[in-house]
Scaffold this motif. Structure first.
Motif, PDB file in Angstrom:
ATOM      1  N   THR A   1       0.428  -1.292  -0.173  1.00 35.87           N
ATOM      2  CA  THR A   1       0.135   0.114  -0.246  1.00 35.87           C
ATOM      3  C   THR A   1       1.007   1.193   0.052  1.00 35.87           C
ATOM      4  O   THR A   1       0.686   2.388  -0.819  1.00 35.87           O
ATOM      5  N   GLY A   2       1.666   1.335   0.749  1.00 30.47           N
ATOM      6  CA  GLY A   2       3.607   2.505   0.675  1.00 30.47           C
ATOM      7  C   GLY A   2       3.141   2.374  -0.166  1.00 30.47           C
ATOM      8  O   GLY A   2       3.747   3.404  -0.410  1.00 30.47           O
ATOM      9  N   TRP A   3       3.961   1.512  -1.042  1.00 30.83           N
ATOM     10  CA  TRP A   3       5.053   1.829  -2.297  1.00 30.83           C
ATOM     11  C   TRP A   3       3.827   2.108  -3.759  1.00 30.83           C
ATOM     12  O   TRP A   3       3.288   2.908  -4.060  1.00 30.83           O
ATOM     13  N   ILE A   4       2.283   1.745  -3.522  1.00 32.45           N
ATOM     14  CA  ILE A   4       2.251   2.293  -4.222  1.00 32.45           C
ATOM     15  C   ILE A   4       1.354   3.402  -4.369  1.00 32.45           C
ATOM     16  O   ILE A   4       1.659   4.594  -5.336  1.00 32.45           O
ATOM     17  N   LEU A   5       0.460   4.220  -2.773  1.00 29.98           N
ATOM     18  CA  LEU A   5       0.800   5.930  -2.753  1.00 29.98           C
ATOM     19  C   LEU A   5       1.973   6.614  -3.056  1.00 29.98           C
ATOM     20  O   LEU A   5       1.883   7.447  -3.938  1.00 29.98           O
ATOM     21  N   ALA A   6       3.375   5.720  -2.993  1.00 31.55           N
ATOM     22  CA  ALA A   6       4.648   6.632  -3.086  1.00 31.55           C
ATOM     23  C   ALA A   6       4.442   6.445  -4.124  1.00 31.55           C
ATOM     24  O   ALA A   6       4.818   7.330  -5.380  1.00 31.55           O
ATOM     25  N   VAL A   7       4.325   6.084  -5.274  1.00 33.42           N
ATOM     26  CA  VAL A   7       4.949   5.446  -6.426  1.00 33.42           C
ATOM     27  C   VAL A   7       3.169   6.791  -7.272  1.00 33.42           C
ATOM     28  O   VAL A   7       4.007   7.499  -7.869  1.00 33.42           O
ATOM     29  N   LEU A   8       2.393   6.814  -6.802  1.00 36.17           N
ATOM     30  CA  LEU A   8       1.261   7.025  -7.954  1.00 36.17           C
ATOM     31  C   LEU A   8       1.488   9.170  -7.807  1.00 36.17           C
ATOM     32  O   LEU A   8       1.977   9.872  -8.205  1.00 36.17           O
ATOM     33  N   ILE A   9       1.796   9.083  -6.111  1.00 36.22           N
ATOM     34  CA  ILE A   9       1.952  10.464  -5.567  1.00 36.22           C
ATOM     35  C   ILE A   9       2.987  11.068  -6.153  1.00 36.22           C
ATOM     36  O   ILE A   9       3.231  12.638  -6.856  1.00 36.22           O
ATOM     37  N   GLY A  10       4.563  10.578  -5.512  1.00 34.16           N
ATOM     38  CA  GLY A  10       6.156  11.054  -6.335  1.00 34.16           C
ATOM     39  C   GLY A  10       5.641  11.097  -8.001  1.00 34.16           C
ATOM     40  O   GLY A  10       6.708  11.361  -8.600  1.00 34.16           O
ATOM     41  N   GLY A  11       4.852   9.827  -8.680  1.00 31.53           N
ATOM     42  CA  GLY A  11       5.245  10.272  -9.717  1.00 31.53           C
ATOM     43  C   GLY A  11       4.470  11.038 -10.553  1.00 31.53           C
ATOM     44  O   GLY A  11       4.410  11.599 -11.204  1.00 31.53           O
ATOM     45  N   ALA A  12       3.176  11.827 -10.029  1.00 36.66           N
ATOM     46  CA  ALA A  12       2.523  12.911 -10.518  1.00 36.66           C
ATOM     47  C   ALA A  12       3.670  14.155 -10.301  1.00 36.66           C
ATOM     48  O   ALA A  12       3.535  14.942 -10.996  1.00 36.66           O
ATOM     49  N   GLU A  13       4.192  14.264  -8.723  1.00 33.89           N
ATOM     50  CA  GLU A  13       5.412  15.500  -9.025  1.00 33.89           C
ATOM     51  C   GLU A  13       6.096  15.419  -9.642  1.00 33.89           C
ATOM     52  O   GLU A  13       6.886  16.001 -10.302  1.00 33.89           O
TER      53      GLU A  13
END
Length: 370
Positions: free
Chosen positions: A51-63
């Motif tokens: 869960t943490g990995w998916i959220l980090a990738v989604l939000i970080g990738g957007a940034e």
């Protein structure tokens, strides 16, 4: 912007690592509340990590990738509060989707016990990803929104040094200072007006940010039509970045000549000065904190930059700066001798720095050709 993207990508990797570790820790802790069975603990840890990995990738990738789009550039022009609120809404939507799908739980269950046996696990374990997701998403969103946005406002290094308290106690440092002045902005204001000059300088400073970042420089401040860039001597010596940075900025602006001619009808011209010496570096301020440099080096660099007009040279450097640079084989140095600068009693030896002309294929010795 390549350098900014690289920096954000490094932060993304760090955020992913921290999110996975934090997710695994919280997930296993929540799972332990429902029993000490090994399968529950492992499932909770893996579910939280996913869960943490998916959220980090989604939000970080957007940034990282959003600023490259037209939509992202609109964010850059928006006030900080508006941009942050919009991102928070978008990221909250992503969080709801991730938590609502229970993808972390499903993937972890499939990997550990197989899809056929997932229903046999305690249904209360489904709360672990939800609680974990809220905590991790809160931290990740704040990491990327606040660190990136505030870092872009006051400088990533400045933010880091204030947070870590590096200069809470002042210290003496050896530093390079590079002053880059955009020539002719006063006369330009008469033609295109104050708002046009503001946009003109904003474009110059934005295009200059990549080469400055790539050469390890830190923009200390913008003063009117001038940029003040600094390095510690140790950092500026590497590949003579303190001197090479100016020509990299020039190349970046040269690549955008068509943009300046189309939007402003004029191409920016630069003057620069490089100096080095000891400064007192320290943190000052109360409600607004900043890291500042005190010493004669700053004043002398400004005087050298003013001398570019009198000596009719584009880029001047003091002997103090050149003595601290290891090799200058890629540049031509023109010794202009000791110069008396306004406000200084003793003269200072000054050199003009020119880029060394690149050889064409016909100019290389015959034994260098295939």
């Amino acid at each position: 912007m390549r350098a900014v993207t690289k920096r954000r990508f490094r932060l993304l990797l760090l955020a992913i690592f921290l999110s996975v570790v934090l997710g695994a820790t919280i997930g296993s802790a929540i799972a332990s509340m429902h029993g000490a069975q090994v399968v529950r603990l492992v499932l909770g840890a893996l579910s939280g990590a996913i869960t943490g990995w998916i959220l980090a990738v989604l939000i970080g990738g957007a940034e990282i990738f959003l600023p490259q789009t037209r939509f992202g550039r609109a964010f850059d022009r928006a006030p900080f509060v508006v941009a942050f609120a919009a991102k928070w809404i978008l990221y909250s939507g992503a969080i709801v989707l991730v938590l609502g799908s229970g993808i972390g739980q499903r993937v972890a269950s499939a990997l550990l016990v197989g899809p056929q046996s997932t229903h046999a696990l305690d249904a209360r374990m489904m709360t672990a990803p939800a609680v974990l997701g809220i905590v991790v998403s809160f931290l990740v969103t704040f990491t990327f929104c606040l660190v990136f946005e505030l870092g872009d406002l006051i400088g990533q290094r400045n933010l880091r040094d204030i947070v870590l308290g590096r200069y809470h106690r002042s210290r003496i440092e050896e530093r390079f200072f590079l002053f880059i002045d955009v020539a002719g902005s006063t006369s330009l204001a008469e033609r295109i007006g104050p708002d046009g000059v503001h946009r003109f300088l904003g474009t110059v400073f934005q295009l200059a940010s990549d080469p400055i970042e790539e050469h390890g420089g830190e923009v200390y401040q913008y003063v009117g039509d001038e940029m003040v860039i600094t390095w510690t001597v140790a950092a500026g010596r590497v590949r003579v970045r303190a001197a090479a940075c100016f020509f990299a900025v020039e190349r970046a602006l040269a690549d955008a000549v068509s943009i300046f001619e189309r939007d402003f009808g004029v191409v920016p011209r630069l003057r620069a000065a490089l100096h080095a010496g000891s400064v007192i570096t320290g943190e000052v301020g109360g409600s607004r904190r900043a890291i500042v440099y005190h010493g004669d080096v700053m004043n002398t660099t400004s005087r050298i930059e003013q001398a570019t007009r009198e000596l009719d040279r584009q880029f001047l450097a003091s002997s103090d700066a050149l003595e601290r640079l290891p090799r200058l084989d890629d540049f031509l140095l023109e010794d202009l001798g000791p110069q008396r600068l306004r406000g200084r009693a003793a003269p200072i030896r000054v050199y003009a720095i020119h880029p060394k002309p690149q050889r064409t294929a016909d100019e290389w010795p015959a034994d260098c050709h295939d």
